[in-house]
Design a protein around this motif. Structure first.
Motif, PDB file in Angstrom:
ATOM      1  N   LEU A 282       0.832  -1.212   0.000  1.00  0.00           N
ATOM      2  CA  LEU A 282       0.000   0.000   0.000  1.00  0.00           C
ATOM      3  C   LEU A 282       0.863   1.257   0.000  1.00  0.00           C
ATOM      4  N   LEU A 283       1.987   1.207   0.695  1.00  0.00           N
ATOM      5  CA  LEU A 283       2.912   2.348   0.658  1.00  0.00           C
ATOM      6  C   LEU A 283       3.469   2.532  -0.754  1.00  0.00           C
ATOM      7  N   GLN A 284       3.765   1.411  -1.440  1.00  0.00           N
ATOM      8  CA  GLN A 284       4.227   1.502  -2.825  1.00  0.00           C
ATOM      9  C   GLN A 284       3.134   2.073  -3.725  1.00  0.00           C
ATOM     10  N   VAL A 285       1.908   1.614  -3.516  1.00  0.00           N
ATOM     11  CA  VAL A 285       0.781   2.132  -4.313  1.00  0.00           C
ATOM     12  C   VAL A 285       0.606   3.625  -4.091  1.00  0.00           C
ATOM     13  N   GLN A 286       0.671   4.044  -2.840  1.00  0.00           N
ATOM     14  CA  GLN A 286       0.482   5.462  -2.522  1.00  0.00           C
ATOM     15  C   GLN A 286       1.575   6.317  -3.157  1.00  0.00           C
ATOM     16  N   ALA A 287       2.839   5.881  -3.032  1.00  0.00           N
ATOM     17  CA  ALA A 287       3.944   6.651  -3.618  1.00  0.00           C
ATOM     18  C   ALA A 287       3.839   6.665  -5.143  1.00  0.00           C
ATOM     19  N   ALA A 288       3.484   5.516  -5.733  1.00  0.00           N
ATOM     20  CA  ALA A 288       3.378   5.441  -7.196  1.00  0.00           C
ATOM     21  C   ALA A 288       2.246   6.333  -7.702  1.00  0.00           C
ATOM     22  N   MET A 289       1.129   6.350  -7.000  1.00  0.00           N
ATOM     23  CA  MET A 289       0.001   7.180  -7.444  1.00  0.00           C
ATOM     24  C   MET A 289       0.357   8.663  -7.384  1.00  0.00           C
ATOM     25  N   GLU A 290       1.068   9.062  -6.357  1.00  0.00           N
ATOM     26  CA  GLU A 290       1.476  10.464  -6.265  1.00  0.00           C
ATOM     27  C   GLU A 290       2.424  10.829  -7.402  1.00  0.00           C
ATOM     28  N   GLU A 291       3.384   9.939  -7.679  1.00  0.00           N
ATOM     29  CA  GLU A 291       4.350  10.206  -8.753  1.00  0.00           C
ATOM     30  C   GLU A 291       3.662  10.225 -10.116  1.00  0.00           C
ATOM     31  N   LEU A 292       2.755   9.278 -10.347  1.00  0.00           N
ATOM     32  CA  LEU A 292       2.064   9.211 -11.638  1.00  0.00           C
ATOM     33  C   LEU A 292       1.133  10.401 -11.819  1.00  0.00           C
ATOM     34  N   ALA A 293       0.484  10.827 -10.751  1.00  0.00           N
ATOM     35  CA  ALA A 293      -0.401  11.990 -10.855  1.00  0.00           C
ATOM     36  C   ALA A 293       0.382  13.229 -11.278  1.00  0.00           C
TER      37      ALA A 293
ATOM     38  N   GLY B 183       4.961   2.625 -14.997  1.00  0.00           N
ATOM     39  CA  GLY B 183       4.422   2.913 -13.680  1.00  0.00           C
ATOM     40  C   GLY B 183       2.962   2.523 -13.554  1.00  0.00           C
ATOM     41  N   MET B 184       2.176   2.779 -14.597  1.00  0.00           N
ATOM     42  CA  MET B 184       0.764   2.398 -14.583  1.00  0.00           C
ATOM     43  C   MET B 184       0.624   0.882 -14.523  1.00  0.00           C
ATOM     44  N   LYS B 185       1.473   0.172 -15.253  1.00  0.00           N
ATOM     45  CA  LYS B 185       1.416  -1.296 -15.215  1.00  0.00           C
ATOM     46  C   LYS B 185       1.780  -1.810 -13.833  1.00  0.00           C
ATOM     47  N   GLN B 186       2.789  -1.205 -13.226  1.00  0.00           N
ATOM     48  CA  GLN B 186       3.228  -1.643 -11.904  1.00  0.00           C
ATOM     49  C   GLN B 186       2.142  -1.414 -10.861  1.00  0.00           C
ATOM     50  N   ILE B 187       1.509  -0.253 -10.888  1.00  0.00           N
ATOM     51  CA  ILE B 187       0.508   0.053  -9.874  1.00  0.00           C
ATOM     52  C   ILE B 187      -0.739  -0.810 -10.047  1.00  0.00           C
ATOM     53  N   ASN B 188      -1.096  -1.122 -11.277  1.00  0.00           N
ATOM     54  CA  ASN B 188      -2.228  -2.019 -11.505  1.00  0.00           C
ATOM     55  C   ASN B 188      -1.892  -3.445 -11.085  1.00  0.00           C
ATOM     56  N   ASP B 189      -0.636  -3.861 -11.277  1.00  0.00           N
ATOM     57  CA  ASP B 189      -0.215  -5.182 -10.808  1.00  0.00           C
ATOM     58  C   ASP B 189      -0.256  -5.263  -9.283  1.00  0.00           C
ATOM     59  N   LEU B 190       0.158  -4.202  -8.607  1.00  0.00           N
ATOM     60  CA  LEU B 190       0.109  -4.183  -7.142  1.00  0.00           C
ATOM     61  C   LEU B 190      -1.332  -4.292  -6.641  1.00  0.00           C
ATOM     62  N   ALA B 191      -2.231  -3.544  -7.281  1.00  0.00           N
ATOM     63  CA  ALA B 191      -3.642  -3.618  -6.889  1.00  0.00           C
ATOM     64  C   ALA B 191      -4.198  -5.019  -7.117  1.00  0.00           C
ATOM     65  N   HIS B 192      -3.759  -5.670  -8.199  1.00  0.00           N
ATOM     66  CA  HIS B 192      -4.217  -7.030  -8.482  1.00  0.00           C
ATOM     67  C   HIS B 192      -3.673  -8.010  -7.438  1.00  0.00           C
ATOM     68  N   GLN B 193      -2.409  -7.864  -7.064  1.00  0.00           N
ATOM     69  CA  GLN B 193      -1.835  -8.722  -6.041  1.00  0.00           C
ATOM     70  C   GLN B 193      -2.544  -8.553  -4.706  1.00  0.00           C
ATOM     71  N   LEU B 194      -2.898  -7.318  -4.362  1.00  0.00           N
ATOM     72  CA  LEU B 194      -3.638  -7.082  -3.125  1.00  0.00           C
ATOM     73  C   LEU B 194      -5.004  -7.751  -3.176  1.00  0.00           C
TER      74      LEU B 194
END
Length: 461
Positions: A179-190, A234-245
């Motif tokens: 979740l910390l990775q998702v949060q940091a990635a979303m901020e960077e991608l935004a 980055g978009m692929k990574q964050i979607n993969d993290l959400a899928h793993q969760l």
């Protein structure tokens, strides 16, 4: 007096040792109560110890069962950092509570082990009928068996509870890390998408661009697309993290899910904008750029329109007559004028006059042979068997007429001359309109009509 008889039924008299036997019976009579009293004391002590042990084991079993149910009732792991941190703190306190109970549980289990070592039991060989009283030994073995069962249940519950606590703690730690990775990635991608949207919003409409700058804008758009490769990864990574969760039964909170959905929507919109921009630029470059035939549209006048077939060969539409033809309107007029020369008697003169009229109509009578050689060399058209397409022929003809205009200092209608000369070359060397001609054919056609002595033309390579 006790009467005894032998096997033959004859009475027998007491032996001399009777008195001794009597004394022995008296001793046994006095010893048996003592033995019974001692056995009762041991039985009472056994019952007292086993009872306390059973109560402790039962208390442990009930406590572990309650804690196991309490652990099962804990909420599913949350889908944002704050919720997981709060649940982790709560579970940490729960684990400390379980851990604090450990010494007591281990102590009771060790006591049960010692008790069973002192009072082992065996499975009964046969079942006693109902109502029959058990012997003290049998009762003690039954108690030992019950202690053994309770100890096993308590030990299994303890191992199960501690393992579940550790598994949930590890699950929380992994979830918090993701979740910390998702949060940091979303901020960077935004932030990256905001910058990219700014670039996109600054694009000028394709219709407002200069024709000469189309290729530069195409290159800039390609570079912009390549620079967004990191955003794509980055978009692929964050979607993969959400899928793993989601696979681990952790679903993003409503706020995180909405933010991720917005990022995906913005990314798809940006990709679509880039693809549409590239298509518009390439279409404009094809239709209006330096490599296009658009500048040749002015070679015809209303009601005629110049059109292009899929293999780049031009054809002409007469909107008034609603007809199409391969020949340029001016070329049709030229052929009609050549027909008027058929009245010349001698064929040599007749052919010469027709060639002269074509030469002057195409303005090739002004073109030097040296200029032809230089243009073909500059266009890298030295291989005679190379097949030129229509666009390459147009480029070559345009370069020839531009050089002619420059060298002769005369004003030439370059679009009309290029289109007319192309039409003539196609009629001579590509009557099937396949859209391909050899370099040798194009060169021979132009050399034959250029301004040079016949001997020079023969020597031309």
């Amino acid at each position: 007096m006790l009467g005894l008889s032998n096997k033959g039924g004859q009475p027998c008299y007491p032996l001399r040792s009777f008195n001794l036997s009597c004394h022995t019976d008296v001793a046994l009579t006095e010893t048996i109560p003592a033995m019974l009293a001692s056995g009762l004391v041991r039985l009472e002590a056994f019952s007292d110890n086993s009872g306390k042990l059973q109560l402790s084991l039962q208390e442990i079993i009930e406590w572990l069962t309650a804690k196991d149910e309490e652990l099962s009732e804990q909420l599913p792991i949350g889908g944002d950092v704050g919720a997981v941190q709060h649940q982790r703190d709560f579970h940490q306190a729960f684990m400390e509570d379980v851990k604090s109970r450990g010494p007591f549980i281990y102590s009771v289990l060790e006591s049960a082990q010692s008790f069973l070592a002192q009072h082992p039991f065996q499975e009964p060989d046969e079942m006693l009928p109902d109502g029959k009283e058990l012997s003290p030994k049998r009762r003690m073995q039954n108690v030992s068996r019950l202690v053994w069962k309770q100890a096993n249940v308590a030990s299994d519950l303890w191992e199960k509870l501690t393992a579940r606590c550790v598994d949930r703690h590890r699950h929380m730690e992994r979830t918090l890390e993701r979740l910390l990775q998702v949060q940091a990635a979303m901020e960077e991608l935004a932030h990256a998408l905001e910058q990219a949207d700014g670039v996109r919003d600054a694009w000028e409409p394709v219709g407002d661009l200069f024709i000469d700058s189309l290729q530069d804008h195409i290159d800039a758009t390609k570079l912009f697309k390549e620079e967004l490769t990191q955003v794509k990864e980055g978009m692929k990574q964050i979607n993969d993290l959400a899928h793993q969760l989601a696979i681990s039964d952790v679903h993003l909170s409503m706020e995180n899910a909405r933010a991720l959905e917005q990022l995906n929507s913005r990314w798809k919109l940006l990709q679509g904008s880039i693809e549409e921009r590239m298509k518009q630029l390439q279409d404009a470059h094809r239709d209006f750029g330096p490599g296009s035939q658009h500048f040749l549209s002015s070679s015809v006048q209303i009601p005629w329109e110049r059109a292009i077939s899929p293999n780049k060969v031009p054809y002409y539409i007469n909107h008034q007559a609603q007809t199409t033809c391969w020949d340029h309107p001016k070329m049709t007029e030229l052929y009609q004028a050549l027909a008027d020369l058929n009245n010349i008697k001698f064929s040599a003169y007749r052919t010469a006059m027709k060639l002269r009229r074509v030469q002057k109509a195409l303005r090739l009578d002004l073109l030097k042979l040296t200029s032809v050689a230089e243009v073909f060399r500059e266009q890298d058209l030295q291989h005679s068997e190379y097949m030129m397409d229509v666009v390459e022929v147009i480029h070559t003809l345009t370069a020839l007429y531009e050089r002619l205009e420059e060298e002769r200092s005369v004003l030439i209608n370059i679009p009309l001359c290029v289109d007319m000369c192309l039409n003539w070359l196609l009629n001579v060397y590509d009557s099937g309109r396949n859209g391909k001609m050899r370099v040798l054919s194009v060169k021979m056609g132009i050399v034959s009509l250029c301004n040079a002595d016949i001997t020079e033309k023969y020597r031309c390579e």
